[in-house]
Design an enzyme around this catalytic site. Structure first.
Site, PDB file in Angstrom:
ATOM      1  N   ASN A   1       0.825  -1.205   0.000  1.00 40.92           N
ATOM      2  CA  ASN A   1       0.000   0.000   0.000  1.00 40.92           C
ATOM      3  C   ASN A   1       0.859   1.254   0.000  1.00 40.92           C
ATOM      4  OD1 ASN A   1      -0.212  -1.328   2.794  1.00 40.92           O
ATOM      5  ND2 ASN A   1      -1.051   0.651   3.336  1.00 40.92           N
ATOM      6  N   ASP A   2       0.715   2.143   0.952  1.00 45.80           N
ATOM      7  CA  ASP A   2       1.263   3.502   0.828  1.00 45.80           C
ATOM      8  C   ASP A   2       2.732   3.586   0.391  1.00 45.80           C
ATOM      9  OD1 ASP A   2      -1.085   3.596   2.263  1.00 45.80           O
ATOM     10  OD2 ASP A   2      -0.303   4.850   3.874  1.00 45.80           O
ATOM     11  N   PRO A   3       3.028   4.565  -0.499  1.00 48.38           N
ATOM     12  CA  PRO A   3       4.423   4.924  -0.749  1.00 48.38           C
ATOM     13  C   PRO A   3       4.977   5.622   0.496  1.00 48.38           C
ATOM     14  CG  PRO A   3       2.960   6.485  -1.862  1.00 48.38           C
ATOM     15  CD  PRO A   3       2.087   5.401  -1.275  1.00 48.38           C
TER      16      PRO A   3
ATOM     17  N   SER B   1       3.102   4.433   7.881  1.00 45.80           N
ATOM     18  CA  SER B   1       3.691   5.356   6.899  1.00 45.80           C
ATOM     19  C   SER B   1       4.479   6.513   7.490  1.00 45.80           C
ATOM     20  CB  SER B   1       2.587   5.905   6.003  1.00 45.80           C
ATOM     21  OG  SER B   1       2.167   4.870   5.147  1.00 45.80           O
TER      22      SER B   1
END
Ligand SMILES: *[C@@H]1O[C@H](CO)[C@@H](O)[C@H](O)[C@H]1NC(C)=O
Ligand SMILES: *[C@@H]1O[C@H](CO)[C@@H](O)[C@H](O)[C@H]1NC(C)=O
Ligand SMILES: *[C@H]1O[C@@H](CO)[C@H](O)[C@@H](O)[C@@H]1NC(C)=O
Length: 589
Positions: free
Chosen positions: A67-69, A128
């Site tokens: 998922n998230d960068p 993140s």
């Protein structure tokens, strides 16, 4: 692959060994949510697991959930990219920071995960965060840790490279003084995450943490809290948030300066205060699952951000009107540009993901800069992606009469890049715009999709289409009559309702308005087509839409590309160029 140095090739070998080891262990994978793998595999049509539907040049690991960068950065000649990753399966869970490096943002080599649960303040999760380049050139990573079981109680941690001479930044150390920021003063600890890149001004560092402000009456207000520090060690919260709006939780805030209107050059996050510099504040709305931004000014004495457009907080602008979430930018000093990364999830079911063994990709990194109007950003795929272009076909000056379409032949188009310029001789026949839908592009597109005949448009591309066109994903424009004194309204739309014969897919129509003046007759479209990805840029990057589609017929060699016109007025394809796209090095996938 030309730009890769010897180091990278050596690492590729290591990666290959890692991969083989992973594959050998695959039968021991245990899925947390007890999905019955065999039942799941039997229930989905074979096309879902067809390897030909795996993207070829969009960022992805060899397998599993992403998922998230996180914390994109440039260091000693290498682009670093980290991302939320489940090393044990294709569903969310067991999250660590996976790490890849690249010379060109396109060819990627996977390294060992950079940040994994290991200290009391991150032992239940490493969520993140972002990177900050310190004045001596050292990158620091700030990220959210989960420090207790059961409830996701969130604190912020810092990590530094163990060996600053290592351009690959393989090992990260978490100092004993972590966590550096904890929820206090009434902050809800389960809604307190995703620190931004820090910026420095007047001898002090600042960063933002996404959260909610105490709800005063109405619903929860999304908020970005400012933390300040003189030494990068001790951080104190500024009482009032930088900004807040009645939207629910803000995840993954991003806050950065942009050059005065129309200049493509990016600015370092710590740019010294200059009068013409504007700021962008982006938030990922946990409730809606989309990324919204505003353009405005930053008063660093008051530590407040004010959007230029007072209506901006009503979620008017999105980076991308499709599947694009938890995005993050970074300043690339090598090419003096600001680059945007965003996560695109799947449009199949969780059972499909388990059967495929993977879920999630990253959009092609995009250069972002302020539009000459000053009202919004422009986005364009980083120029390095052009190096993947191979065989091409060009068409020129082809008129599409009402109801006509034109096939682009002579190349495979399952993995392709298409740039097309359309010309409309007149917008006199444009259809009226229903005032009830004038501010809701998505509903407008739902009501006036690709197959609903219009005045000027719908016209555009059918991509990933089957030969009989039963399957096709339409990416198109539709022009509406101007309100008195205004310019015609242009809608850009991605209509996947016919993208697949498979019924079990998420097929929302995605749409955004395009801030362009079509009365001069021209509009352009670029689509990066990548097997199950259609990533489109309207009018030079004014409006972008990424869709994930899973054809059941239009796979591999059977995927076709057409230009179409479903309006009542002629449309000219003044120029269309399509390229086959090569596969870059992709983490050993
Ligand atoms: C640090 O990295 C450099 C460059 O990769 C390497 O030559 C050196 O041996 C490393 N030092 C340590 C202590 O690992
Ligand atoms: C804190 O946030 C959670 C959602 O993550 C919510 O369920 C809970 O009610 C909130 N607590 C308070 C005191 O507002
Ligand atoms: C992506 O998947 C679709 C379909 O399952 C969901 O509706 C979206 O909410 C989801 N997007 C994100 C960012 O999680």
């Amino acid at each position: 692959m030309g730009g890769l140095g010897r180091d990278a090739w050596a690492w590729l070998g290591v990666v290959a060994v890692m991969l083989l080891a992973q594959l050998a262990g695959a039968s021991h994978v245990v899925y947390e949510n007890h999905l019955d793998l065999e039942a799941a595999a039997a229930a989905v049509p074979p096309s879902i697991v067809d390897p030909q539907l795996r993207p070829g040049y969009h960022f992805q690991p060899p397998k599993n959930w992403i998922n998230d960068p996180n914390a994109p950065l440039y260091y000693k000649g290498w682009y670093h990219f980290f991302y939320q990753y489940n090393p044990r399966g294709a569903v969310w869970g067991n999250i660590v920071w996976a790490h890849s490096v690249s010379r060109d943002l396109i060819n990627w080599v996977a390294l060992e995960p950079a940040i994994e649960p290991s200290i009391p303040s991150d032992q239940y999760g490493c969520w993140s965060g972002s990177a900050t380049m310190l004045p001596d050139g050292t990158p620091a990573i700030m990220y959210t840790g989960i420090d207790r079981p059961g409830v996701s109680y969130q604190v912020q941690n810092v990590a530094y490279p163990r060996n600053r001479s290592d351009p690959l930044l393989r090992e990260w150390v978490k100092p004993g003084y972590n966590p550096i920021i904890v929820p206090e003063g009434g902050i809800n600890a389960t809604q307190f995450r995703d620190p931004t890149t820090a910026w420095r001004a007047g001898g002090r560092w600042r960063l933002l943490v996404g959260s909610v402000a105490a709800a005063g009456g109405g619903g929860a207000r999304g908020a970005a809290f400012v933390y300040r520090s003189r030494d990068f060690l001790r951080w104190a919260r500024v009482r009032r948030p930088l900004h807040s709006a009645p939207t629910g939780m803000w995840e993954c805030p991003d806050f950065y300066p942009v050059e005065a209107a129309g200049r493509r050059e990016g600015l370092d996050t710590s740019v010294p205060g200059r009068p013409r510099v504007k700021y962008v504040l982006k938030n990922s709305l946990d409730l809606r699952r989309y990324d919204y931004y505003t353009v405005g000014t930053y008063d660093r004495r008051a530590e407040r951000y004010v959007p230029d457009d007072p209506a901006g907080d009503e979620c008017r602008l999105r980076y991308d009107y499709g599947n694009f979430y938890a995005s993050k930018t970074f300043y690339d000093p090598a090419r003096r540009r600001r680059v945007l990364w965003g996560w695109a999830n799947e449009s199949d079911t969780t059972a499909d993901d388990v059967a495929k063994g993977w879920a999630g990709i990253q959009a092609i990194p995009r250069t972002v800069w302020l539009d000459p109007s000053g009202k919004q950003l422009l986005q364009w795929p980083v120029e390095e992606v052009d190096a993947l272009r191979g065989k091409s076909v060009t068409l020129k000056g082809r008129v599409l009469k009402p109801g006509q379409h034109l096939e682009v032949t002579g190349l495979q188009t399952a993995q392709a890049d298409v740039e097309v310029s359309f010309e409309v001789p007149t917008v006199a026949g444009a259809e009226p715009l229903d005032p009830a839908l004038a501010h809701d592009a998505e509903r407008l597109c739902g009501a006036r999709g690709a197959d609903v005949v219009g005045g000027v448009g719908p016209f555009g591309l059918w991509v990933l289409a089957s030969a009989d066109r039963r399957e096709r994903t339409a990416v198109f424009f539709r022009v509406f009559r101007a309100a008195a004194g205004g310019k015609p309204v242009v809608l850009m739309c991605s209509d996947p309702t016919k993208s697949s014969l498979n019924p079990n897919l998420y097929k929302p129509t995605f749409a955004g308005f395009v801030d362009t003046d079509i009365s001069n007759g021209r509009i352009s479209l670029r689509s990066l087509i990548d097997r199950s990805v259609v990533e489109s840029f309207g009018a030079g990057g004014e409006t972008c839409i990424l869709s994930r589609v899973y054809p059941s017929l239009a796979i591999g060699k059977n995927a076709r590309l057409y230009a179409f016109n479903n309006g009542k007025a002629d449309v000219k394809v003044s120029r269309l160029k399509a390229w086959e796209m090569r596969k870059p090095l992709m983490n050993g996938a």
